[in-house]
Structure formats: structure tokens, C-alpha cells
Design an enzyme around this catalytic site. Structure first.
Site, PDB file in Angstrom:
ATOM      1  N   HIS A 215       7.303   4.688  21.847  1.00 35.22           N
ATOM      2  CA  HIS A 215       8.453   5.259  21.145  1.00 35.22           C
ATOM      3  C   HIS A 215       9.262   6.160  22.069  1.00 35.22           C
ATOM      4  O   HIS A 215      10.495   6.079  22.120  1.00 35.22           O
ATOM      5  CB  HIS A 215       7.983   6.059  19.927  1.00 35.22           C
TER       6      HIS A 215
ATOM      7  N   CYS B 108      18.117  -5.276  62.031  1.00 34.04           N
ATOM      8  CA  CYS B 108      17.775  -4.352  60.948  1.00 34.04           C
ATOM      9  C   CYS B 108      17.735  -2.945  61.534  1.00 34.04           C
ATOM     10  O   CYS B 108      17.010  -2.675  62.482  1.00 34.04           O
ATOM     11  CB  CYS B 108      16.443  -4.720  60.302  1.00 34.04           C
TER      12      CYS B 108
END
Length: 799
Positions: free
Chosen positions: A421, A752
Site C-alpha cells: 500500500h 568509452c
């Protein structure tokens, strides 16, 4: 069936019947009629109609009572709590119209007869006519009553369901959403109980609830009846499944398995226990074991995709496993109402800066960061003490807490999972939350200044004090197209899905070390030689980490394959280049059990690292585990977009030895589309580029190491920091030369590193050299793509 029935079997309902029986019941009827033949099993049942509700209200003069009480509440004459109490008491005291009562009794008898029982045990759930709409979930707003048996008990439970339409939280929620309090009617669903008290149950979504990544099914599971998962009473097991591969024969695309604490389970109560159900502690064996087998996880995920395809939208579902028959059932299905409604081309990202010590951790909900003072509330009876703008800290929440949750800057709970919840409501409200901390109410104190960070992946962090953080909004509609591929550097599987909306060309660098150090934490040779491990403390920790694995080496293979798969899922079908482990010896030694297997080197930076380890008898068997994980990732899970990259490979002869070991483990270049790259970070990679190009499908330039070794500079030296420059002529010569030599063999070259992000002129230089791809961190993606686009335009203008 009567002309205007007040009770309708699920078999006679369709999704168009929401005005008649509400969202939940209409959906159950739809699945029974349309999806039963496709393998969706829904327990039989029936629904009372909205007309039955209105008839009950009219015959007991309740509409007038409710209107009067709500008017007094809005005028401030009575509190919300008093108003809700008066309305519920009046409804429960009401009498059933004779025709309604007779139809409910008759339907219950027929349902009991249908399943061969005298007084069938049923679940009694509400289904409001304004429920499960695209703009409101009404999550848990009304009550559910389980293990109800007998006609009289059923009629009592049905009245309580009607009354729960006017709980404090339901009144408050409708007011917040602008719904007419008297314009909502309630249908009741009466459904055969699945004996999940003897099995398990939970919730699943056909979309990632945190990032909105639409290619996964998220499943939460706990022992016993399902209310504990929905209410957040337990921290459940969590699974993720990659949807696109579910239809491919032979693949098992589970990409995440996380064992939950599952502290208690909800079971049927014995006579004299005071109710139809009760919570009992789980056993040690139950806590240490997954509720679902892999086959059951895949079965549920397939059912989720069938339901999603039928409804044409992401879905929120509840499931239950019968502990007697082993059958899996879908007991509810409704539209997902948060991530599926996010539109637009913007991506807001939060980044944590300087912060205090971590005081608690749990599962992150949302991807935001918030600060505030702790408001510690143990019980819903004390929610009136909540201070607006505070960080709500409590053990768990249920719908009674909703009125204060929307006024919180953040929410932290001891228990619960991503489908509890607290998680569902915080997402809908846009409030960051950390659930399942375990110790938040013990280690945090009232008025404490804290930072709640959900921006660092699956794990949320509560930091002491107010941390520094930044927020950036990226416009996805302003990303230029480029011929040069711009890819992402990703290491952390937990944060990978945050970037799934970026229009990247794949993942150019995924670091295996992050998964090993953070998820596995154990040296592979310590797992292979566990019987001879000398450090007793390490032995105990490894035993705890590998529980559930009879073969400790399988723990390494399984966790590594799962961790990398979450990055591969974001990239697919674009390539993901996975760099094999590139720890240095001192870093390997820091893994559990590692010191027994690692030498002490004076200069680990240029020592026994990368390729030199993979064929060495002292580590070769550990490297074989890496290869087996990659093979599982490609062939069993299904990510054949994963390419492999060998780091720090000094000579062509060394490359041959590594490729030989890989081939022995089934990783053969060209087989099943496998491409193998080599890092270009040692000068010999450039000098002998033609020889390396014969052995590999591509080069990936590690600009930091290449600069360090070309210029002879320790990149960590403060004294030499001013000399370390990836744009130096010598480094640029290296880059240009390897590109020219590689392209002569039709071999691809990428880079990279951070330099293209920091220096627009460097990105332009790489484009001029003819680089095939540039891979950068996600936060640099937009900047680099713009730099590359500008460089390509300038180059085209020149010619």
C-alpha cells in the site's frame, strides 16, 4: 436470471459492465469469458450489482443520513473520524431487502454446489463503480473479508463491504480526487477462496513500477493469503521477467530474483481465534526459500502478458497459488494507473551530492530525493499528530494513512515491498518512499533532519542530515540524430532501467566488476575451493550469502547472469558490450575469501589484471564461471545482444590463450552471433592493431588507461594531474592510428570515457578520425550527442 438481476455470476459479466458491477468485478467476468481458454484461471464467483446497493440504501433511508453527516463534516461540526463512524454504523445496522437477500443466498448455494462443497469458503471484496479508472486506483480503499463461510456470515460480510465505502480514507480520497461522495455505488464480489493459506500469493505488474520500463513483469510473492503483500505487512520475494522473450521456446527470461524476509503469513483461523484469518510467524525454512519456483514465475509472467495484451494497457494483478493443488489463479486485474499515464518527452533526473552517514536502507519507490524532519508515528490512531511536510516514518501503512501520506515530503516504512500500500499510494501521489527498511522506526527519531534518496537504484538510502542534491530535466524531443553511434556506460543493474527512455544506440560499456563486488561479493576461487577456505569469518558470510545454492559456484554464475541481464534488457535489441572482470589484485583481495588467492603486488595497475588472469591456472577456473554466466545470459535468458570485451590484453598471443579458454566454455567468436571485442588501452594494442583485428570484432578505446600508458603518467597522481590530458597529440595519434588500422580490416572502433563529455573539441576530433561509436555516462548523453551532431555537420559542410 431475473430481468433486473441484483446478483450476476462472473460468467455473465464483461469489461463493459463497470457501471453495473464496478471495475474489479467487470474485469473478473471479462477474464472468465475471454481469457479462460488462453490459460487464465479465475476462481468462480458472482457479483452483486450497483442497483442492489442503491436498493439497500433507499430501503434503509441511508442516502439522506449520509448526506446530512457529510454536510456536518464539511462544515466542521464533526470530525472525519466521527462522520465515517456514524455512516458505517448506520449501514451495518440496515436490513436487506428481501429480494436482494434471496438472490445472494441462492447464488451462494449454487456456487457451493458448483465446486462440490456444502458451505464454500469465499472471499468477499468490494468493487466500486468509480474504481480502477485510468486516473484513480482507489488502492485498498474498501475492505476485503476472507474465509467467509455460510449464508448468514456472507450477508454480514456484504453489509460490512457496503459500510467500508465510507471509511475515513475512502471519504478523504474521493474528496481529493473530486468524486461525488454519493455518486459512487458499490458492487460486491463473492469468489471461491483459493487455498493460498497453504501456498502463497502476491501482486504483479506488467510494467516496472518505478521507471515505467514496459518490457518487464514485476512479481511480488509471500507465503499465505495475499492481504499481507497488498497491505505491506511483509517484505515479499521479488521477481522480474523480460516480456519479449516469454514466447520464445527454450528461453527462461527471469532477470531478477530477490529473496524477501516474509516475516509472517496470513492463514485460516481455527475456531476460538477470534476471526476467519490470523497472522502467524513464518518458519526459518520459509524465510530462506522462494515462494515460487522459476517455472511458476514464468507461468505467472505469461499470464500477465496475456491479460495486458487483452486489455491493451499495463495491468496491476493479484494472484494466488493453491497449496493443495499447486494451481496458480488470477484473483484480480485492474489497469496500472501511475507509470502508464506518464506522457511527454521530458526526463527528470535527481543526483545525490554530499551527504551524511546512511542511517537506514530499504527498497526505493520512485526516483526522487527529498529532505525533511522525521515524524515518527507508530499507530494509525496517532496520525492526527503528523506535521505537514515531514518525512513520515512508520512500521507499515494501510489506506487509513492516505490522508497524511499526501502531506508528507517522503515516506519510510519498516515493512512492505514495491507492491505494498505504501508503495502504490506514494507513486500515485508522487512522493518518494523507502519501504521494507526493517529498522527505520528503531534507528530514526522524531524531529531528526534526514534526506530520503530514491535516486540511486533499487536500494533507497536514508541519510542523516540534509544532503546536497541536484535536479535536471532533460528534453527527449531535442536529441539530434547522428551517424556516429552514441552509447551508454552502465555498471549498476539497479539503476539501468532509469535510462530506458534515452534514445541511445546501446550500451558501449557494462562493467562486470560492479555486479561481482555489490551483488556477489565473494571471490570466485573462494566459492570453488570453499572446503579449503581458511578465514572462518569469511566462511560464515559466504554460507549466509549462498543459502539456497547447493553448489556454491552456481551462486556466482546465477547472480552474475541475473545482474548483467538487467542492463542487457535496457539495451535490447541494440548491442550491450560486456567487459570481462577487470579487478586489480588488491581489489580482488577485498572480496570475501579473496586474500587467500591473491598475491600482494607493488603496482597492481599494471600487474596481474585483465586477460593475463583468464588463462592463468591460478584464476582460470574462476574465469570459467564468468564464461558460464555469459553463456547463460545469451542462450538461456535470451540476450544474444550481449557482446564480450577482453580488457588489458597485452599481446596477440595472450589473446589466443584467452579465446581458447572461452571457446572451451562454448563462447566461440561468430557462433550464435557472438562478437568479441578487445580493449585498446595498452600501446601494444595500437602498434599491433592489425594482429588484434584478425582476432577480434572490434576495439574499445579505454582513453584513461591509454593516456596513462602512452604518456607514462599515473592518472591518480596529484603531482602529475596537469600533465594528464586525453587530448595530447601523442594520445590522439594513438587513437587515429588504431582507427585507421582497424578499419582496414573492417573492424569497428569505439571509445568509452568522459573526455567527449567534458571537451566538445575532443568529440569533434573523434568524429573526424572516423570513430564508429562513443560511449558515455547517461548524464552526459545529451551533451555528447549534441557535440557529435555539431561535428558531423561541420564535417559535411567541409566536404
Amino acid at each position: 436470471m431475473p430481468t433486473d438481476p441484483q446478483v450476476i455470476p462472473f460468467d455473465d459479466l464483461r469489461k463493459e459492465d463497470i457501471p453495473l458491477v464496478g471495475g474489479k468485478n467487470a474485469s473478473l467476468g471479462e477474464m472468465v469469458q475471454a481469457l479462460g481458454a488462453k490459460g487464465i484461471y479465475v476462481p468462480p464467483g458472482f457479483a452483486t450489482t450497483a442497483d442492489a446497493f442503491r436498493k439497500f440504501m433507499d430501503e434503509n433511508n441511508l442516502t439522506e443520513v449520509i448526506a446530512t453527516v457529510l454536510a456536518d463534516q464539511q462544515a466542521g461540526k464533526i470530525s472525519l473520524r466521527k462522520a465515517g463512524e456514524k455512516i458505517r454504523t448506520a449501514i451495518i445496522a440496515g436490513d436487506w431487502p428481501a429480494s436482494t437477500e434471496n438472490e445472494i443466498r441462492q447464488a451462494y448455494r449454487e456456487l457451493s454446489k458448483r465446486v462440490g462443497q456444502t458451505e464454500l469458503s469465499v472471499a468477499v471484496r468490494s468493487s466500486a463503480t468509480a474504481e480502477d479508472l485510468p486516473d484513480a486506483s482507489f488502492a485498498g480503499q474498501q475492505e476485503t473479508f476472507l474465509n467467509v463461510s455460510g449464508e448468514d456470515a456472507l450477508l454480514v460480510a456484504c453489509r460490512k463491504c457496503y459500510a467500508s465505502l465510507f471509511t475515513d480514507r475512502a471519504i478523504s480520497y474521493r474528496s481529493m480526487k473530486g468524486f461525488d461522495q454519493l455518486g459512487v455505488a458499490l458492487s460486491i464480489g463473492v469468489q471461491q477462496m483459493v487455498r493460498s493459506d497453504l501456498g502463497g500469493s502476491g501482486v504483479m505488474f506488467s510494467i516496472d513500477t518505478e521507471s515505467g520500463f514496459d518490457k518487464v513483469v514485476l512479481i511480488n510473492a509471500a507465503w499465505g493469503l495475499g492481504e499481507n503483500v497488498v497491505q505491506g505487512t511483509v517484505t515479499p520475494d521479488e521477481f522480474q521477467v523480460y516480456k519479449p522473450f516469454l514466447s520464445q521456446k527454450g528461453l527462461r527470461p527471469i532477470i531478477e530474483k530477490k529473496l524477501g524476509a516474509k516475516e509472517v503469513k496470513l492463514i485460516y483461523a481455527s475456531r476460538g481465534d477470534g476471526g476467519p484469518t490470523r497472522n502467524v510467524p513464518t518458519s526459518k525454512a520459509e524465510r530462506a526459500k522462494f515462494v515460487l519456483s522459476d517455472d511458476e514465475v514464468l507461468s505467472l509472467a505469461r499470464q500477465a502478458t496475456i491479460i495486458e495484451d487483452h486489455y491493451g494497457q499495463p495491468m496491476d494483478m493479484e494472484w494466488a497459488k493453491d497449496g493443495i493443488t499447486g494451481q496458480l489463479f488470477i484473483v484480480q486485474a485492474r489497469p496500472e494507473t501511475v507509470q502508464s499515464r506518464i506522457t511527454g518527452n521530458s526526463l527528470k533526473t535527481f543526483r545525490i551530492g554530499r551527504h551524511g552517514p546512511v542511517v537506514s536502507t530499504g527498497l526505493s519507490v520512485g526516483e526522487q530525493i527529498a529532505t525533511g524532519r522525521v515524524c515518527l508515528i507508530e499507530s494509525a490512531e496517532d496520525i492526527d499528530k503528523f506535521v505537514d511536510g515531514s518525512v513520515l516514518v512508520t512500521s507499515t501503512t494501510d489506506p487509513d494513512w492516505t490522508p497524511v501520506m499526501k502531506r508528507a515530503s517522503a515516506i519510510v516504512t519498516d515493512r512492505g515491498g514495491r507492491t505494498s500500500h505504501a508503495a502504490i499510494v506514494s507513486r500515485e501521489l508522487g512522493v518518494p518512499a523507502i519501504v521494507g527498511c526493517g529498522d527505520a522506526t528503531h534507528v530514526l527519531y522524531d524531529q531528526q533532519e534526514v534526506t530520503v534518496s530514491c535516486a540511486e537504484g533499487d536500494t533507497g538510502h536514508v541519510y542523516d542530515g540534509y544532503a546536497e542534491f541536484s535536479v535536471e530535466e532533460l528534453d527527449l524531443g531535442q536529441v539530434p540524430r547522428t551517424t556516429t553511434k552514441v552509447m551508454l556506460n552502465l555498471a549498476n543493474p539497479a539503476t539501468a532501467t532509469r535510462w530506458w527512455r534515452l534514445p541511445a544506440d546501446g550500451v558501449g560499456l557494462a562493467r562486470m566488476e560492479f555486479v561481482i563486488s555489490n551483488s556477489i561479493r565473494v571471490h570466485p576461487m573462494a566459492l570453488l575451493n570453499f572446503a579449503n577456505l581458511e578465514d572462518q569469518n569469511d566462511r560464515q558470510e559466504i554460507e549466509a550469502l549462498t543459502r539456497g545454492y547447493d553448489d556454491k559456484a552456481e551462486y556466482f554464475v546465477d547472480r552474475l547472469a541475473l545482474g548483467i541481464s538487467r542492463i542487457a534488457a535496457v539495451a535490447y535489441p541494440n548491442p550491450m558490450i560486456l567487459r570481462l572482470s577487470d579487478f586489480k589484485t588488491n581489489e580482488y583481495a577485498d572480496l570475501l575469501g579473496g586474500r587467500q588467492f591473491e598475491p600482494a603486488e607493488a603496482n597492481p595497475m599494471i600487474g596481474w589484471r585483465g586477460a593475463s588472469r583468464y588463462y592463468d591456472p591460478a584464476y582460470r577456473d574462476g574465469f570459467r564461471l564468468e564464461c558460464r554466466a555469459i553463456r547463460r545470459l545469451r542462450e538461456e535468458i535470451g540476450f544474444n545482444n550481449v557482446l564480450v570485451m577482453v580488457p588489458f590484453c597485452r599481446t596477440p598471443e595472450e589473446a589466443d590463450r584467452v579465446l581458447e579458454v572461452m571457446a572451451e566454455e562454448g563462447l566461440v567468436r561468430g557462433k550464435n552471433g557472438l562478437e568479441i571485442y578487445v580493449m585498446c588501452e595498452v600501446p601494444s594494442n595500437v602498434i599491433l592493431a592489425e594482429e588484434f583485428a584478425k582476432r577480434f570484432d572490434g576495439f574499445s578505446i579505454g582513453s584513461n588507461d591509454l593516456t596513462q600508458l602512452t604518456l607514462g603518467i599515473d592518472r591518480d597522481s596529484e603531482k602529475l594531474a596537469m600533465l594528464f590530458d586525453e587530448r595530447h597529440d601523442a594520445v590522439q595519434w594513438m587513437i587515429r592510428t588504431v582507427i585507421e588500422k582497424a578499419h582496414a580490416f573492417d573492424t569497428k572502433v569505439g571509445l568509452c570515457g568522459q573526455a567527449p563529455s567534458n571537451y566538445p573539441d575532443f568529440a569533434r576530433t573523434l568524429v573526424e578520425f572516423g570513430i564508429d561509436s562513443i560511449s558515455v555516462t547517461p548524464d552526459s548523453f545529451f551533451k555528447v550527442r549534441k557535440h557529435v551532431s555539431d561535428a558531423e555537420l561541420a564535417l559535411s559542410d567541409r566536404f
